[in-house]
Design a protein around this motif. Structure first.
Motif, PDB file in Angstrom:
ATOM      1  N   ALA A 167       0.810  -1.214   0.000  1.00  0.00           N
ATOM      2  CA  ALA A 167       0.000   0.000   0.000  1.00  0.00           C
ATOM      3  C   ALA A 167       0.845   1.266   0.000  1.00  0.00           C
ATOM      4  O   ALA A 167       0.426   2.294  -0.529  1.00  0.00           O
ATOM      5  N   ASP A 168       2.035   1.213   0.562  1.00  0.00           N
ATOM      6  CA  ASP A 168       2.885   2.404   0.610  1.00  0.00           C
ATOM      7  C   ASP A 168       3.707   2.591  -0.666  1.00  0.00           C
ATOM      8  O   ASP A 168       4.545   3.483  -0.743  1.00  0.00           O
ATOM      9  N   GLY A 169       3.488   1.750  -1.676  1.00  0.00           N
ATOM     10  CA  GLY A 169       4.157   1.881  -2.959  1.00  0.00           C
ATOM     11  C   GLY A 169       5.379   0.999  -3.131  1.00  0.00           C
ATOM     12  O   GLY A 169       5.899   0.878  -4.233  1.00  0.00           O
ATOM     13  N   ARG A 170       5.852   0.384  -2.061  1.00  0.00           N
ATOM     14  CA  ARG A 170       7.014  -0.502  -2.168  1.00  0.00           C
ATOM     15  C   ARG A 170       6.629  -1.790  -2.885  1.00  0.00           C
ATOM     16  O   ARG A 170       5.478  -2.206  -2.852  1.00  0.00           O
ATOM     17  N   THR A 171       7.611  -2.415  -3.520  1.00  0.00           N
ATOM     18  CA  THR A 171       7.420  -3.736  -4.110  1.00  0.00           C
ATOM     19  C   THR A 171       8.524  -4.647  -3.606  1.00  0.00           C
ATOM     20  O   THR A 171       9.660  -4.205  -3.378  1.00  0.00           O
ATOM     21  N   LEU A 172       8.176  -5.899  -3.412  1.00  0.00           N
ATOM     22  CA  LEU A 172       9.132  -6.913  -2.990  1.00  0.00           C
ATOM     23  C   LEU A 172       9.087  -8.046  -3.991  1.00  0.00           C
ATOM     24  O   LEU A 172       8.003  -8.464  -4.401  1.00  0.00           O
ATOM     25  N   LEU A 173      10.237  -8.549  -4.383  1.00  0.00           N
ATOM     26  CA  LEU A 173      10.306  -9.684  -5.295  1.00  0.00           C
ATOM     27  C   LEU A 173      10.752 -10.893  -4.494  1.00  0.00           C
ATOM     28  O   LEU A 173      11.822 -10.888  -3.888  1.00  0.00           O
ATOM     29  N   MET A 174       9.919 -11.926  -4.468  1.00  0.00           N
ATOM     30  CA  MET A 174      10.192 -13.125  -3.686  1.00  0.00           C
ATOM     31  C   MET A 174      10.378 -14.313  -4.622  1.00  0.00           C
ATOM     32  O   MET A 174       9.688 -14.424  -5.629  1.00  0.00           O
ATOM     33  N   ALA A 175      11.278 -15.218  -4.251  1.00  0.00           N
ATOM     34  CA  ALA A 175      11.552 -16.416  -5.049  1.00  0.00           C
ATOM     35  C   ALA A 175      10.591 -17.528  -4.656  1.00  0.00           C
ATOM     36  O   ALA A 175      10.979 -18.598  -4.203  1.00  0.00           O
ATOM     37  N   ARG A 176       9.298 -17.265  -4.816  1.00  0.00           N
ATOM     38  CA  ARG A 176       8.228 -18.233  -4.568  1.00  0.00           C
ATOM     39  C   ARG A 176       7.178 -18.049  -5.640  1.00  0.00           C
ATOM     40  O   ARG A 176       6.998 -16.956  -6.169  1.00  0.00           O
ATOM     41  N   THR A 177       6.450 -19.112  -5.908  1.00  0.00           N
ATOM     42  CA  THR A 177       5.393 -19.023  -6.916  1.00  0.00           C
ATOM     43  C   THR A 177       4.151 -18.356  -6.345  1.00  0.00           C
ATOM     44  O   THR A 177       3.931 -18.338  -5.128  1.00  0.00           O
ATOM     45  N   LEU A 178       3.341 -17.845  -7.234  1.00  0.00           N
ATOM     46  CA  LEU A 178       2.086 -17.213  -6.826  1.00  0.00           C
ATOM     47  C   LEU A 178       1.162 -18.225  -6.153  1.00  0.00           C
ATOM     48  O   LEU A 178       0.472 -17.915  -5.189  1.00  0.00           O
ATOM     49  N   GLY A 179       1.183 -19.458  -6.638  1.00  0.00           N
ATOM     50  CA  GLY A 179       0.348 -20.510  -6.058  1.00  0.00           C
ATOM     51  C   GLY A 179       0.684 -20.803  -4.606  1.00  0.00           C
ATOM     52  O   GLY A 179      -0.200 -21.087  -3.804  1.00  0.00           O
ATOM     53  N   SER A 180       1.959 -20.726  -4.257  1.00  0.00           N
ATOM     54  CA  SER A 180       2.339 -20.976  -2.862  1.00  0.00           C
ATOM     55  C   SER A 180       1.821 -19.869  -1.954  1.00  0.00           C
ATOM     56  O   SER A 180       1.406 -20.126  -0.822  1.00  0.00           O
ATOM     57  N   PHE A 181       1.812 -18.633  -2.446  1.00  0.00           N
ATOM     58  CA  PHE A 181       1.240 -17.534  -1.671  1.00  0.00           C
ATOM     59  C   PHE A 181      -0.273 -17.680  -1.559  1.00  0.00           C
ATOM     60  O   PHE A 181      -0.857 -17.390  -0.524  1.00  0.00           O
ATOM     61  N   GLU A 182      -0.905 -18.126  -2.639  1.00  0.00           N
ATOM     62  CA  GLU A 182      -2.364 -18.264  -2.650  1.00  0.00           C
ATOM     63  C   GLU A 182      -2.835 -19.231  -1.564  1.00  0.00           C
ATOM     64  O   GLU A 182      -3.845 -18.997  -0.912  1.00  0.00           O
ATOM     65  N   LYS A 183      -2.099 -20.299  -1.343  1.00  0.00           N
ATOM     66  CA  LYS A 183      -2.450 -21.272  -0.308  1.00  0.00           C
ATOM     67  C   LYS A 183      -2.306 -20.697   1.091  1.00  0.00           C
ATOM     68  O   LYS A 183      -3.015 -21.099   2.008  1.00  0.00           O
ATOM     69  N   GLU A 184      -1.413 -19.754   1.248  1.00  0.00           N
ATOM     70  CA  GLU A 184      -1.086 -19.205   2.554  1.00  0.00           C
ATOM     71  C   GLU A 184      -1.943 -17.997   2.955  1.00  0.00           C
ATOM     72  O   GLU A 184      -2.129 -17.728   4.129  1.00  0.00           O
ATOM     73  N   LEU A 185      -2.454 -17.271   1.968  1.00  0.00           N
ATOM     74  CA  LEU A 185      -3.185 -16.041   2.239  1.00  0.00           C
ATOM     75  C   LEU A 185      -4.657 -16.305   2.531  1.00  0.00           C
ATOM     76  O   LEU A 185      -5.234 -17.265   2.032  1.00  0.00           O
ATOM     77  N   PRO A 186      -5.292 -15.425   3.318  1.00  0.00           N
ATOM     78  CA  PRO A 186      -6.717 -15.608   3.652  1.00  0.00           C
ATOM     79  C   PRO A 186      -7.629 -15.292   2.465  1.00  0.00           C
ATOM     80  O   PRO A 186      -7.172 -14.830   1.412  1.00  0.00           O
ATOM     81  N   ASN A 187      -8.923 -15.497   2.651  1.00  0.00           N
ATOM     82  CA  ASN A 187      -9.918 -15.322   1.586  1.00  0.00           C
ATOM     83  C   ASN A 187     -10.121 -13.876   1.165  1.00  0.00           C
ATOM     84  O   ASN A 187     -10.869 -13.620   0.238  1.00  0.00           O
ATOM     85  N   VAL A 188      -9.474 -12.940   1.820  1.00  0.00           N
ATOM     86  CA  VAL A 188      -9.583 -11.549   1.408  1.00  0.00           C
ATOM     87  C   VAL A 188      -8.886 -11.338   0.057  1.00  0.00           C
ATOM     88  O   VAL A 188      -9.156 -10.375  -0.640  1.00  0.00           O
TER      89      VAL A 188
END
Length: 103
Positions: free
Chosen positions: A43-64
């Motif tokens: 939200a503050d405009g920063r970006t982070l690049l992580m060496a993980r797939t989008l699918g792995s984040f999808e499993k970890e994040l809530p329904n929001v």
């Protein structure tokens, strides 16, 4: 103080880098796939690049978060315009919603 701090998910964190980085779920605007990497836009405009797939984040994040298409996860808290096949976020980012995705 963040404008979204009053939301119930504001106490939830996404823990990255083996516990060295904690991001509030309410501060993540979207996640974008880039091959086997994922770019987190905050939200503050920063970006982070992580060496993980989008699918792995999808499993970890809530329904929001919802998967708009194969390469973008969007935080519902930041949706400005919602149409059948298009989503625009409060930061001006627009993305096409895949036919088979439900919002």
């Amino acid at each position: 103080m963040n404008a979204l701090s009053h939301l119930p998910n504001s106490g939830n964190y996404l823990v990255l880098l083996r516990g060295r980085l904690r991001l509030r779920i309410a501060d993540i605007v979207r996640l974008e796939a880039d091959r086997n990497y994922t770019r987190l836009v905050l939200a503050d405009g920063r970006t982070l690049l992580m060496a993980r797939t989008l699918g792995s984040f999808e499993k970890e994040l809530p329904n929001v978060f919802f998967r708009a298409n194969k390469s973008v996860l969007v935080n519902r808290l930041y949706v400005k315009v919602l149409m059948k096949d298009w989503v625009e976020l409060k930061d001006g980012f627009g993305v096409t919603v895949a036919r088979r995705r439900k919002i």
